[in-house]
Design a protein around this motif. Structure first.
Motif, mmCIF file in Angstrom:
data_model
loop_
_atom_site.group_PDB
_atom_site.id
_atom_site.type_symbol
_atom_site.label_atom_id
_atom_site.label_comp_id
_atom_site.label_asym_id
_atom_site.label_seq_id
_atom_site.Cartn_x
_atom_site.Cartn_y
_atom_site.Cartn_z
ATOM 1 N N GLY A 65 0.777 -1.226 0.000
ATOM 2 C CA GLY A 65 0.000 0.000 0.000
ATOM 3 C C GLY A 65 0.807 1.274 0.000
ATOM 4 O O GLY A 65 0.242 2.363 0.084
ATOM 5 N N ILE A 66 2.116 1.157 -0.112
ATOM 6 C CA ILE A 66 2.983 2.344 -0.100
ATOM 7 C C ILE A 66 3.471 2.638 -1.510
ATOM 8 O O ILE A 66 3.884 1.750 -2.256
ATOM 9 N N GLY A 67 3.433 3.934 -1.875
ATOM 10 C CA GLY A 67 3.837 4.377 -3.202
ATOM 11 C C GLY A 67 5.248 4.908 -3.249
ATOM 12 O O GLY A 67 5.853 5.241 -2.215
ATOM 13 N N TYR A 68 5.759 5.015 -4.484
ATOM 14 C CA TYR A 68 7.139 5.443 -4.702
ATOM 15 C C TYR A 68 7.228 6.404 -5.888
ATOM 16 O O TYR A 68 6.372 6.407 -6.774
ATOM 17 N N ALA A 69 8.308 7.174 -5.896
ATOM 18 C CA ALA A 69 8.600 8.085 -7.002
ATOM 19 C C ALA A 69 10.090 8.057 -7.293
ATOM 20 O O ALA A 69 10.896 7.666 -6.434
ATOM 21 N N GLN A 70 10.449 8.477 -8.493
ATOM 22 C CA GLN A 70 11.854 8.527 -8.880
ATOM 23 C C GLN A 70 12.358 9.964 -8.839
ATOM 24 O O GLN A 70 11.739 10.879 -9.402
ATOM 25 N N GLU A 71 13.486 10.143 -8.166
ATOM 26 C CA GLU A 71 14.057 11.476 -7.994
ATOM 27 C C GLU A 71 14.429 12.099 -9.336
ATOM 28 O O GLU A 71 14.808 11.398 -10.281
ATOM 29 N N THR A 72 14.348 13.419 -9.399
ATOM 30 C CA THR A 72 14.621 14.135 -10.645
ATOM 31 C C THR A 72 15.752 15.153 -10.519
ATOM 32 O O THR A 72 16.051 15.858 -11.489
ATOM 33 N N TYR A 73 16.394 15.228 -9.348
ATOM 34 C CA TYR A 73 17.395 16.284 -9.144
ATOM 35 C C TYR A 73 18.600 16.147 -10.066
ATOM 36 O O TYR A 73 19.318 17.123 -10.326
ATOM 37 N N GLY A 74 18.852 14.955 -10.600
ATOM 38 C CA GLY A 74 19.985 14.757 -11.502
ATOM 39 C C GLY A 74 19.709 15.165 -12.934
ATOM 40 O O GLY A 74 20.643 15.279 -13.748
ATOM 41 N N ILE A 75 18.454 15.417 -13.276
ATOM 42 C CA ILE A 75 18.116 15.731 -14.668
ATOM 43 C C ILE A 75 18.659 17.081 -15.132
ATOM 44 O O ILE A 75 19.161 17.190 -16.258
ATOM 45 N N PRO A 76 18.581 18.165 -14.336
ATOM 46 C CA PRO A 76 19.069 19.455 -14.835
ATOM 47 C C PRO A 76 20.514 19.437 -15.318
ATOM 48 O O PRO A 76 20.863 20.178 -16.251
ATOM 49 N N ALA A 77 21.358 18.595 -14.719
ATOM 50 C CA ALA A 77 22.768 18.545 -15.129
ATOM 51 C C ALA A 77 22.938 18.020 -16.550
ATOM 52 O O ALA A 77 24.017 18.171 -17.142
ATOM 53 N N CYS A 78 21.894 17.434 -17.108
ATOM 54 C CA CYS A 78 21.962 16.878 -18.466
ATOM 55 C C CYS A 78 21.480 17.860 -19.530
ATOM 56 O O CYS A 78 21.416 17.506 -20.718
ATOM 57 N N PHE A 79 21.136 19.087 -19.115
ATOM 58 C CA PHE A 79 20.657 20.094 -20.052
ATOM 59 C C PHE A 79 21.600 21.291 -20.094
ATOM 60 O O PHE A 79 21.951 21.860 -19.063
ATOM 61 N N ALA A 80 21.981 21.671 -21.310
ATOM 62 C CA ALA A 80 22.801 22.862 -21.530
ATOM 63 C C ALA A 80 21.897 24.024 -21.924
ATOM 64 O O ALA A 80 20.668 23.907 -21.937
ATOM 65 N N ALA A 81 22.498 25.154 -22.251
ATOM 66 C CA ALA A 81 21.734 26.337 -22.660
ATOM 67 C C ALA A 81 20.828 25.997 -23.837
ATOM 68 O O ALA A 81 21.179 25.198 -24.709
ATOM 69 N N GLY A 82 19.645 26.606 -23.833
ATOM 70 C CA GLY A 82 18.696 26.352 -24.899
ATOM 71 C C GLY A 82 17.933 25.060 -24.735
ATOM 72 O O GLY A 82 17.319 24.574 -25.686
ATOM 73 N N ASN A 83 17.964 24.495 -23.521
ATOM 74 C CA ASN A 83 17.336 23.197 -23.244
ATOM 75 C C ASN A 83 17.900 22.097 -24.143
ATOM 76 O O ASN A 83 17.194 21.168 -24.543
ATOM 77 N N ARG A 84 19.188 22.198 -24.449
ATOM 78 C CA ARG A 84 19.851 21.175 -25.265
ATOM 79 C C ARG A 84 20.260 20.017 -24.361
ATOM 80 O O ARG A 84 21.008 20.179 -23.421
ATOM 81 N N PHE A 85 19.750 18.828 -24.666
ATOM 82 C CA PHE A 85 20.005 17.639 -23.856
ATOM 83 C C PHE A 85 21.311 16.997 -24.278
ATOM 84 O O PHE A 85 21.561 16.771 -25.460
ATOM 85 N N ASP A 86 22.163 16.664 -23.274
ATOM 86 C CA ASP A 86 23.481 16.107 -23.568
ATOM 87 C C ASP A 86 23.901 15.187 -22.424
ATOM 88 O O ASP A 86 24.214 15.642 -21.328
ATOM 89 N N LEU A 87 23.910 13.892 -22.691
ATOM 90 C CA LEU A 87 24.260 12.917 -21.657
ATOM 91 C C LEU A 87 25.730 12.965 -21.265
ATOM 92 O O LEU A 87 26.118 12.384 -20.247
ATOM 93 N N THR A 88 26.561 13.648 -22.034
ATOM 94 C CA THR A 88 27.999 13.716 -21.738
ATOM 95 C C THR A 88 28.362 14.912 -20.867
ATOM 96 O O THR A 88 29.542 15.091 -20.526
ATOM 97 N N LEU A 89 27.407 15.744 -20.513
ATOM 98 C CA LEU A 89 27.714 16.914 -19.692
ATOM 99 C C LEU A 89 28.197 16.500 -18.307
ATOM 100 O O LEU A 89 27.749 15.480 -17.764
ATOM 101 N N PRO A 90 29.092 17.275 -17.706
ATOM 102 C CA PRO A 90 29.563 16.966 -16.352
ATOM 103 C C PRO A 90 28.410 16.912 -15.378
ATOM 104 O O PRO A 90 27.530 17.775 -15.384
ATOM 105 N N GLY A 91 28.375 15.879 -14.561
ATOM 106 C CA GLY A 91 27.328 15.748 -13.553
ATOM 107 C C GLY A 91 26.097 15.018 -14.035
ATOM 108 O O GLY A 91 25.218 14.700 -13.229
ATOM 109 N N CYS A 92 25.990 14.753 -15.345
ATOM 110 C CA CYS A 92 24.823 14.034 -15.865
ATOM 111 C C CYS A 92 25.023 12.549 -15.623
ATOM 112 O O CYS A 92 25.963 11.940 -16.144
ATOM 113 N N THR A 93 24.145 11.950 -14.827
ATOM 114 C CA THR A 93 24.291 10.541 -14.442
ATOM 115 C C THR A 93 23.191 9.646 -15.010
ATOM 116 O O THR A 93 23.115 8.475 -14.657
#
Length: 310
Positions: free
Chosen positions: A278-306
């Protein structure tokens, strides 16, 4: 989590389909009206920063007043919930983003280790008003990222900007926090699909959350107030003190089974298994911003993107 079906009619047509917290259950009741926990006024407090400024310091969250958490900034998918989001560094002119679950992808649930990256998509999303009314239909151009390994997330890019959405419909995006969520924090799980807001707290964190073939890392565990159901998958988990997104809702242990579909189990560092029916769960999102560069460009190779790479 419920295995999504392709549109609402598929729920009726696919006999015996297994369902992850994202699909409309075949026996689901009619959508409930927003509960008394919905703060219906002050609708757009959650997304006011649109010029790329860093979020305000929230170290003393216990002393902070609760934000007005409404349906503004949320969307409904054909089978799930989601939210219109910005990163801390996003600008008003950037192409807008939609956040939901990986298991809500229209292409089906990614297998362990599978990553969907920059795939064309014309998926539509229903943008909601602060009270849950339909304001507009938004359309994607691509799936920026989708996976169910370590996390359960999908990110879509739209064919319009934040500035255009705010100008036309008066809705600002929710900001994805770059800080790890805090145990004990008051949260709201905002389902655009059901137009319902669940209110509870962060009970703690699961080192590893196992569900069928999938494993999620450092998952948020709710207190019992957030008894989420099918269709709530992809809902933003909003910190009620900051108004920012700290996680994305994705599953609940329905019947007390251990590590099976719809019955996730927790596994600690020593391999000990715990089940919280009966207990629910969620997935953390704090690591997502590190994967976005200027212009909302997504890049998995950016520093800190896990995020997991293909």
């Amino acid at each position: 989590m419920k295995k999504p079906l392709i549109g609402m009619l598929a729920t009726l047509l696919v006999a015996g389909a297994t369902a992850l917290a994202g699909a409309l259950p075949a026996q689901a009741a009619a959508p409930e009206a927003p509960t008394a926990s919905v703060e219906a006024q002050g609708a757009q407090a959650q997304g006011a920063e649109l010029q790329g400024a860093q979020p305000a310091d929230t170290k003393d969250t216990k002393a902070a007043p609760l934000a007005a958490v409404t349906f503004a900034g949320t969307v409904a998918l054909s089978n799930c919930s989601g939210s219109l989001v910005r990163m801390p560094g996003s600008a008003a002119s950037d192409p807008a983003l939609i956040l939901s679950n990986g298991h809500c992808l229209e292409s089906g649930m990614p297998g362990p280790g599978e990553v969907v990256l920059n795939q064309p998509s014309s998926r539509t999303f229903t943008l909601l008003s602060s009270t849950g009314g339909k304001l507009a239909t938004l359309r994607a151009t691509k799936v920026v990222y989708g996976a169910m390994t370590d996390t359960d997330v999908s990110i879509y890019q739209l064919n319009t900007s934040y500035a255009s959405i705010q100008s036309r419909y008066g809705i600002a995006p929710l900001t994805v926090s770059a800080a790890h969520p805090t145990q004990g924090a008051s949260i709201r799980v905002v389902s655009g699909y059901w137009k319902k807001i669940y209110s509870c707290s962060i009970d703690g964190f699961a080192y590893r959350l196992h569900e069928a073939d999938w494993v999620f890392k450092d998952s948020v565990r709710y207190t019992s107030g957030c008894n989420v159901i099918g269709g709530t998958s992809g809902s933003p988990v909003v910190d009620a003190s900051t108004g920012q997104v700290v996680a994305v809702n994705n599953t609940i242990n329905e019947s007390g089974e251990s590590c099976t579909l719809d019955n996730p189990c927790e596994v600690d560092e020593n391999g000990a298994v715990t089940v919280h029916q009966g207990i629910g769960y969620a997935q953390e999102t704090y690591g997502i911003p590190a994967c976005f560069a200027a212009g909302n460009r997504f890049d998995l190779t950016l520093p800190g993107c896990t995020l997991v790479r293909p």
